[in-house]
Design a protein around this motif. Sequence first.
Motif, PDB file in Angstrom:
ATOM      1  N   GLY A 153      -8.453  -2.068  -2.932  1.00  0.00           N
ATOM      2  CA  GLY A 153      -7.014  -2.054  -3.138  1.00  0.00           C
ATOM      3  C   GLY A 153      -6.385  -0.735  -2.735  1.00  0.00           C
ATOM      4  N   GLN A 201     -11.278  -9.598  -1.590  1.00  0.00           N
ATOM      5  CA  GLN A 201     -10.805  -9.117  -2.881  1.00  0.00           C
ATOM      6  C   GLN A 201     -11.380  -7.765  -3.246  1.00  0.00           C
ATOM      7  N   TYR A 221     -13.639  -3.328  -5.992  1.00  0.00           N
ATOM      8  CA  TYR A 221     -12.304  -3.889  -5.778  1.00  0.00           C
ATOM      9  C   TYR A 221     -11.214  -2.827  -5.916  1.00  0.00           C
TER      10      TYR A 221
END
Length: 346
Positions: free
Chosen positions: A151, A100, A147
């Motif tokens: 991404g 994540q 995170y």
Amino acid sequence: AIALYNSYHDEKFAKMGDEEQIRAELAAFLAHTAVDTYGYSVTREIFHCVDPITGSDGQVYCKPCKEQYYNPETKTCSQSYFESEESYGEKCDLTRQVPQGCRCDKESVKQVNVPVPVNAGKIDTVGYIPASDAYFARGAIPISWNYGYYGASLALAGNGDLLCDNPDLVATNPQYAWGSGIHIWMEKMIYGTTGSTAHRQVLNGGNFGGTVQVLYGTLECPSNQWESAIHVDMVHDRVAEICKSGTLLGVYLEMDKCDTKTDCLKCEGLKEIYDSCHENGSCPYCPTWTQFVKSDAPTVTPLRIESPTFENWNHHSRSAADTGEHAWPTMTLLVFLLSQLVGTLF
């Protein structure tokens, strides 16, 4: 950066809709990037990287500062971050690790001795960390936190390792500096994982206020009820910049009008800021913006754009051997964006 992002995604940046919609998307995107980078003058979150130094090893080192000790006028820090902290643990969410987010902890990033050559002269190197060890904000529309970098890395490289291993690529490599901004523009959603994106707000109705709501939420919307002092000026500057980029690209965007019944967001109060610009002259391009909207009339054409270059996007870092300013790698953003536009239309 555009080609890099679009190669991984079916939803394309500056490649969807008609000519007017593409111009509107470029105008809105550039308005936000101009504000978020303080007029293309910074590449790293200011008080997390005060007075960066390029060491003799070629690596960039940052001096983090707690916000209360940072002076935005002099761009100096009155107290070292490490006077009250043993390590730098900012922007690391321990609950969002691989897969994540980038793997991080709050203990391992310590102040280091910056490697400087013997003949570098006297340089204050106290309280510095390697820039590549920190996940503070960087990019045209900033990404931050472990995170956020994970991404962006997935979106731009197809895997999370690239920017996790070296987040400072977003400050030094044009593809990732602009690409990370495009990633936020295309993928950040109003409700985190659901709802509209800034990209969709422009395509669905040309609503600039909706892009502000998606990207900055309660920090700037309603625009007359700020939660953060720094955003008081930023939301005004966004209005000034959309007038400028809209003028240069010959397209008009509504501040807070929704032409569609669904999936249209507003930033309440933004229209009032726009109207006040006409009265007090604080947004030079706003009073004449509509005069340059592209039309079929031969006497009405967009202004020719002088595009900013990465030479002008300085990050004011100091070299250990030379304390002059560093500049970004050479790249002309607007020329590239407009070439994409022309390639789409013809």
